[in-house]
Motif scaffolding. Structure first.
Motif, PDB file in Angstrom:
ATOM      1  N   LEU A 183       0.852  -1.199   0.000  1.00 40.94           N
ATOM      2  CA  LEU A 183       0.000   0.000   0.000  1.00 40.94           C
ATOM      3  C   LEU A 183       0.881   1.240   0.000  1.00 40.94           C
ATOM      4  O   LEU A 183       1.681   1.433   0.913  1.00 40.94           O
ATOM      5  N   HIS A 184       0.751   2.062  -1.026  1.00 37.33           N
ATOM      6  CA  HIS A 184       1.562   3.269  -1.089  1.00 37.33           C
ATOM      7  C   HIS A 184       1.107   4.261  -0.026  1.00 37.33           C
ATOM      8  O   HIS A 184      -0.092   4.408   0.248  1.00 37.33           O
ATOM      9  N   ALA A 185       2.070   4.964   0.539  1.00 33.61           N
ATOM     10  CA  ALA A 185       1.804   5.818   1.699  1.00 33.61           C
ATOM     11  C   ALA A 185       0.926   7.021   1.369  1.00 33.61           C
ATOM     12  O   ALA A 185       0.398   7.657   2.286  1.00 33.61           O
ATOM     13  N   ASP A 186       0.757   7.335   0.085  1.00 32.71           N
ATOM     14  CA  ASP A 186      -0.095   8.477  -0.276  1.00 32.71           C
ATOM     15  C   ASP A 186      -1.416   8.035  -0.893  1.00 32.71           C
ATOM     16  O   ASP A 186      -2.165   8.865  -1.423  1.00 32.71           O
ATOM     17  N   ASP A 187      -1.720   6.745  -0.831  1.00 31.14           N
ATOM     18  CA  ASP A 187      -2.967   6.219  -1.376  1.00 31.14           C
ATOM     19  C   ASP A 187      -3.900   5.773  -0.252  1.00 31.14           C
ATOM     20  O   ASP A 187      -3.544   5.836   0.924  1.00 31.14           O
ATOM     21  N   GLU A 188      -5.067   5.275  -0.651  1.00 33.77           N
ATOM     22  CA  GLU A 188      -6.022   4.757   0.330  1.00 33.77           C
ATOM     23  C   GLU A 188      -6.705   3.514  -0.218  1.00 33.77           C
ATOM     24  O   GLU A 188      -6.993   3.427  -1.424  1.00 33.77           O
ATOM     25  N   LEU A 189      -6.923   2.554   0.654  1.00 37.67           N
ATOM     26  CA  LEU A 189      -7.764   1.417   0.330  1.00 37.67           C
ATOM     27  C   LEU A 189      -9.222   1.829   0.429  1.00 37.67           C
ATOM     28  O   LEU A 189      -9.577   2.646   1.283  1.00 37.67           O
TER      29      LEU A 189
END
Length: 297
Positions: free
Chosen positions: A90-96
């Motif tokens: 999970l990229h730190a600037d994204d959201e699930l």
């Protein structure tokens, strides 16, 4: 409760505000049988420990790398440190989105022999609002049109389609570690390391399962690495180099259709033209000229 099967591993360097949103999105999952690993690659923000401590959950682990490992090194460390069968970077600037864990675990149950699983993604801006991107819109027409809940990718046909346009959003991918084996991200690259791994998995005849449901929010913003590497042309230089390598590997394997698509580099050339036009309209003529010169590479 059974042991968690999925680790969300976040490779982190900077961007504490967005990291907090990423962590919150993990806690918002409709299924709670997950672990969260945050791998800090020498990030400069001293408030990181306090942020993670606020969540106070035994499923959460924060690891500080002893030295800066770079993107590939930190991504690989995330894969290696995860102690569950499944890992999502999970990229730190994204959201699930809340349904991510549920749809991935169902896909694994339905297709247990796949190496990786990816889902559809919505593209958002720094404020979480829908963001239009012409290249992303074009990829919707390149990807296989959904028939049922899943799309299976394997062999030359899958590689050829990806070479026409990489429609897989890298951070949506959930890897099955036992199938991945020793394959990892190459430190030779700074931008195309994810595409390098997925294309070589297909060359080795691995199977991917695409989940035809949106379960991830991919954020495009000014400090995004993609934006930086597009502006300084590193992305295009690496893409050209990788496509040349893939053309040679496809030729040796006898995958002639994939070889021709790799040699043509049509999607790279179209994106170069689009970015050069955008630079020109913004008055950034030197940048536009430099991108146009890459068309002859």
């Amino acid at each position: 409760m059974a042991s968690p099967q999925l680790t969300f591993a976040i490779p982190y360097y900077r961007g504490l505000d967005l990291l907090e949103k990423a962590i919150q999105s993990v806690f918002s999952q409709t299924q709670s049988d997950w672990k969260l690993l945050i791998s800090n690659d020498g990030g400069p923000d001293p408030a990181l420990d306090a942020l993670v401590a606020r969540f106070a959950d035994s499923r959460v682990t924060l690891v500080h790398n002893e030295r800066n490992m770079g993107m590939a090194g930190n991504w690989n460390a995330c894969l290696d440190r995860a102690d569950t069968p499944l890992v999502t970077l999970l990229h730190a600037d994204d959201e699930l989105l809340p349904n991510y864990t549920a749809v991935v675990m169902q896909a694994v149950a339905d297709h247990p022999d796949a190496t990786l699983y990816y889902c559809q993604a919505s593209v958002v801006d720094e404020n979480g609002q829908p963001s239009f991107s012409l290249p992303d819109r074009v990829k919707r027409f390149i990807q296989p049109q959904p028939v049922g809940p899943y799309t299976q990718l394997t062999g030359e046909a899958a590689l050829t389609r990806l070479l026409r346009g990489n429609f897989i959003f890298c951070p949506t991918i959930c890897y099955q570690k036992s199938r991945l084996g020793e394959l990892r991200f190459s430190s030779d690259w700074r931008f195309v390391l994810d595409f390098d791994l997925t294309t070589h998995l297909l060359l080795k005849e691995h199977t991917f399962i695409g989940i035809n449901e949106v379960a991830y929010a991919y954020r495009r913003h000014g400090s995004n690495a993609t934006v930086e590497y597009t502006q300084n042309r590193l992305r295009f230089e690496e893409e050209i180099q990788l496509f040349n390598q893939l053309a040679d590997e496809c030729a040796r394997k006898g995958w002639q259709q994939a070889r021709r698509v790799a040699q043509a580099k049509t999607i790279i050339r179209l994106n170069l033209l689009y970015c050069a036009l955008t630079d020109s309209l913004k008055g950034h003529l030197p940048n536009a000229v430099q991108k146009l010169r890459l068309l002859t590479t």
